[in-house]
Design an enzyme around this catalytic site. Structure first.
Site, PDB file in Angstrom:
ATOM      1  N   ASP A   1       0.811  -1.206   0.000  1.00 35.83           N
ATOM      2  CA  ASP A   1       0.000   0.000   0.000  1.00 35.83           C
ATOM      3  C   ASP A   1       0.851   1.266   0.000  1.00 35.83           C
ATOM      4  O   ASP A   1       0.372   2.346  -0.364  1.00 35.83           O
ATOM      5  CB  ASP A   1      -0.932  -0.012   1.222  1.00 35.83           C
ATOM      6  CG  ASP A   1      -1.978   1.078   1.156  1.00 35.83           C
ATOM      7  OD1 ASP A   1      -2.638   1.212   0.119  1.00 35.83           O
ATOM      8  OD2 ASP A   1      -2.143   1.808   2.155  1.00 35.83           O
TER       9      ASP A   1
ATOM     10  N   LEU B   1      -8.408   5.860   1.875  1.00 32.75           N
ATOM     11  CA  LEU B   1      -8.487   6.947   0.907  1.00 32.75           C
ATOM     12  C   LEU B   1      -7.169   7.170   0.167  1.00 32.75           C
ATOM     13  O   LEU B   1      -7.068   8.101  -0.627  1.00 32.75           O
ATOM     14  CB  LEU B   1      -8.891   8.253   1.614  1.00 32.75           C
ATOM     15  CG  LEU B   1     -10.312   8.273   2.189  1.00 32.75           C
ATOM     16  CD1 LEU B   1     -10.532   9.553   2.985  1.00 32.75           C
ATOM     17  CD2 LEU B   1     -11.333   8.159   1.082  1.00 32.75           C
ATOM     18  N   ARG B   2      -6.170   6.299   0.437  1.00 33.12           N
ATOM     19  CA  ARG B   2      -4.894   6.496  -0.233  1.00 33.12           C
ATOM     20  C   ARG B   2      -5.018   6.312  -1.738  1.00 33.12           C
ATOM     21  O   ARG B   2      -4.311   6.945  -2.513  1.00 33.12           O
ATOM     22  CB  ARG B   2      -3.840   5.548   0.342  1.00 33.12           C
ATOM     23  CG  ARG B   2      -2.433   5.829  -0.178  1.00 33.12           C
ATOM     24  CD  ARG B   2      -1.376   5.062   0.591  1.00 33.12           C
ATOM     25  NE  ARG B   2      -1.114   5.700   1.861  1.00 33.12           N
ATOM     26  CZ  ARG B   2      -1.056   5.071   3.019  1.00 33.12           C
ATOM     27  NH1 ARG B   2      -1.279   3.776   3.067  1.00 33.12           N
ATOM     28  NH2 ARG B   2      -0.782   5.710   4.127  1.00 33.12           N
ATOM     29  N   GLY B   3      -5.961   5.460  -2.165  1.00 33.92           N
ATOM     30  CA  GLY B   3      -6.163   5.256  -3.591  1.00 33.92           C
ATOM     31  C   GLY B   3      -6.577   6.523  -4.298  1.00 33.92           C
ATOM     32  O   GLY B   3      -6.004   6.903  -5.329  1.00 33.92           O
TER      33      GLY B   3
ATOM     34  N   THR C   1      -3.631   9.125  -4.270  1.00 32.36           N
ATOM     35  CA  THR C   1      -2.575   8.766  -5.209  1.00 32.36           C
ATOM     36  C   THR C   1      -3.043   8.936  -6.647  1.00 32.36           C
ATOM     37  O   THR C   1      -2.299   9.445  -7.503  1.00 32.36           O
ATOM     38  CB  THR C   1      -2.119   7.322  -4.983  1.00 32.36           C
ATOM     39  OG1 THR C   1      -1.703   7.162  -3.626  1.00 32.36           O
ATOM     40  CG2 THR C   1      -0.966   6.955  -5.906  1.00 32.36           C
TER      41      THR C   1
END
Length: 334
Positions: free
Chosen positions: A191, A272-274, A277
Site C-alpha cells: 500500500d 483513501l490512499r487510492g 494517489t
C-alpha cells in the site's frame, strides 16, 4: 566509468517508464512497484531515469545529501562548507542487509566515553533526495519492511539506542521490483507504493531484435550510443522539469475529484490512499502533457497504475487487477 543506459533507448515497457516519469515529476506520489519477468529492464529503467535527471545540489561530503548547511545534522562531521552538484543518488538495498546497514549504526561506547554522537550512516541516509531500489522486494525480511514503513511515512530516519537518539532526513523515491511467483508482498508495504506496474518479456520478434540490437550497440561503444540518444533523453528531462514547474498550477475541478472517488468506491479499495494517489498521478500526467487541468483522459491513463495493487482479491474474478480497473473505468468514466 560506464554510464547508465539511456532512458529513451529502453524498448517498449511504456507503462513502467511512464510510472517512473510521474514519480520524478512528483515524488510525493510514493514510488513505483514493478512486478514481472527477470531481464525486462527494471533496474536499468530506474538507473537510466536517475542519470537523465539534473544533478542535485548538496553540501560537499554530506552523508545525507543535505541541500544546505543548515540541513547538515550535528553528527555529520564529514560535511564541508560548500555546495556542489552530484548525480541523483540511486542506492540498492540488498535482501541480506542488516538493520544497522539500512538505518545506520550508533557507537554507544564512544558516545558514553567521549560524549560524542558517533554515528555511521546507513543506506537510508545515502538515498535521501534520490532513489532507493529494492530488487526482489517481496522477499525482504519483515523487520526491514517495518523499518521502511516507518521511514516512508515520516520522511525521517530515527535511531534510538540506550537513551541516545540520532535522526536525519530520509526522503526518497522507493522503487521495488520482483517476481510475484516467488512470494507475495506484505499488504502494508504494498500500500505504500504509489504506483504499480507489471512488465513482461516482449512477445514480438521485431521488438526482441530491437532490444538485442540496442544493447549490443551500447556494449560495443557506449559513448557513441549515449551520444545518439542524448537528444531524446534531454527532451524527457526538459519535459519533467517543465512539469515540475507547472504542477502547482494544475487546476483540479470537482468533477475530477468525483471521478476519483466514484472509481475507488466501485473498486472497493481500502482507505483513501487510492483516491489521493490517483489524483496526484493524474495531476503529474496533466503537467507532463502541458494541460491546464485534470481531465478524464489523464485519470484513465494512470488509474491502473495507481489502483491495481490496492484492490481486494475476488476469487470469482479471474481477470487481473489492471483488467478489473479498466473494466470499471469503462462503466464509470464514460
Amino acid at each position: 566509468m560506464k554510464h547508465a543506459f539511456p532512458f529513451s533507448a529502453i524498448v517498449g515497457q511504456s507503462e513502467m517508464k511512464s510510472a517512473m516519469i510521474l514519480t520524478a515529476i512528483d515524488p510525493g506520489i510514493g514510488g513505483v512497484l514493478v512486478f514481472g519477468d527477470r531481464g525486462t529492464g527494471k533496474s536499468t529503467a530506474v538507473r537510466a531515469l536517475a542519470a537523465l535527471l539534473p544533478p542535485v545540489s548538496v553540501v560537499r561530503g554530506s552523508a545525507t545529501n543535505a541541500a544546505a548547511l543548515d540541513d547538515v545534522p550535528d553528527w555529520d562531521r564529514g560535511a564541508g562548507d560548500e555546495i556542489v552538484d552530484v548525480p541523483t543518488p540511486v542506492i540498492d538495498l540488498p535482501l541480506g542487509a542488516t538493520e544497522d546497514r539500512v538505518v545506520g549504526a550508533l557507537d554507544i561506547e564512544r558516545a558514553i566515553t567521549h560524549g560524542e554522537k558517533a554515528f555511521e550512516p546507513g543506506l537510508l541516509a545515502r538515498a535521501n533526495r534520490g532513489y532507493l531500489y529494492i530488487d526482489e522486494v517481496n522477499l525482504l525480511e519483515d523487520h526491514i519492511v517495518d523499518l521502511l514503513l516507518d521511514v516512508a511515512a515520516s520522511g525521517e530516519n530515527v535511531i534510538e539506542r540506550e537513551g541516545l537518539s540520532i535522526r536525519h532526513d530520509a526522503r526518497f523515491v522507493l522503487v521495488g521490483s520482483g517476481n510475484p511467483e516467488e512470494g507475495e508482498l506484505r499488504p502494508q508495504l504494498l500500500d505504500r507504493f504509489g504506483l504499480s506496474v507489471e512488465v513482461r518479456s516482449p512477445q514480438d520478434v521485431e521488438e526482441r531484435i530491437d532490444v538485442i540490437r540496442r544493447r549490443a550497440a551500447y556494449d560495443v561503444n557506449p559513448e557513441a550510443f549515449l551520444q545518439k540518444w542524448r537528444g531524446e533523453d534531454l527532451n524527457i528531462r526538459n519535459s519533467i522539469l517543465a512539469a515540475r514547474a507547472a504542477l502547482p498550477n494544475i487546476e483540479t475541478k470537482d468533477a475530477a475529484l468525483r471521478d476519483c472517488a466514484e472509481l475507488c468506491l466501485a473498486l472497493g479499495s481500502d482507505g483513501l490512499r487510492g483516491e489521493l494517489t490517483l489524483l496526484r498521478a493524474a495531476r503529474a500526467q496533466a503537467a507532463y502533457e502541458g494541460a491546464p487541468s485534470i481531465t478524464r483522459t489523464h485519470i484513465r491513463s494512470v488509474a491502473a497504475m495507481a489502483l491495481s495493487h490496492r484492490l481486494r482479491r475476488d476469487p470469482l474474478d479471474e481477470a487481473g487487477s489492471s483488467a478489473r480497473v479498466s473494466r470499471l473505468m469503462a462503466d464509470i468514466l464514460v
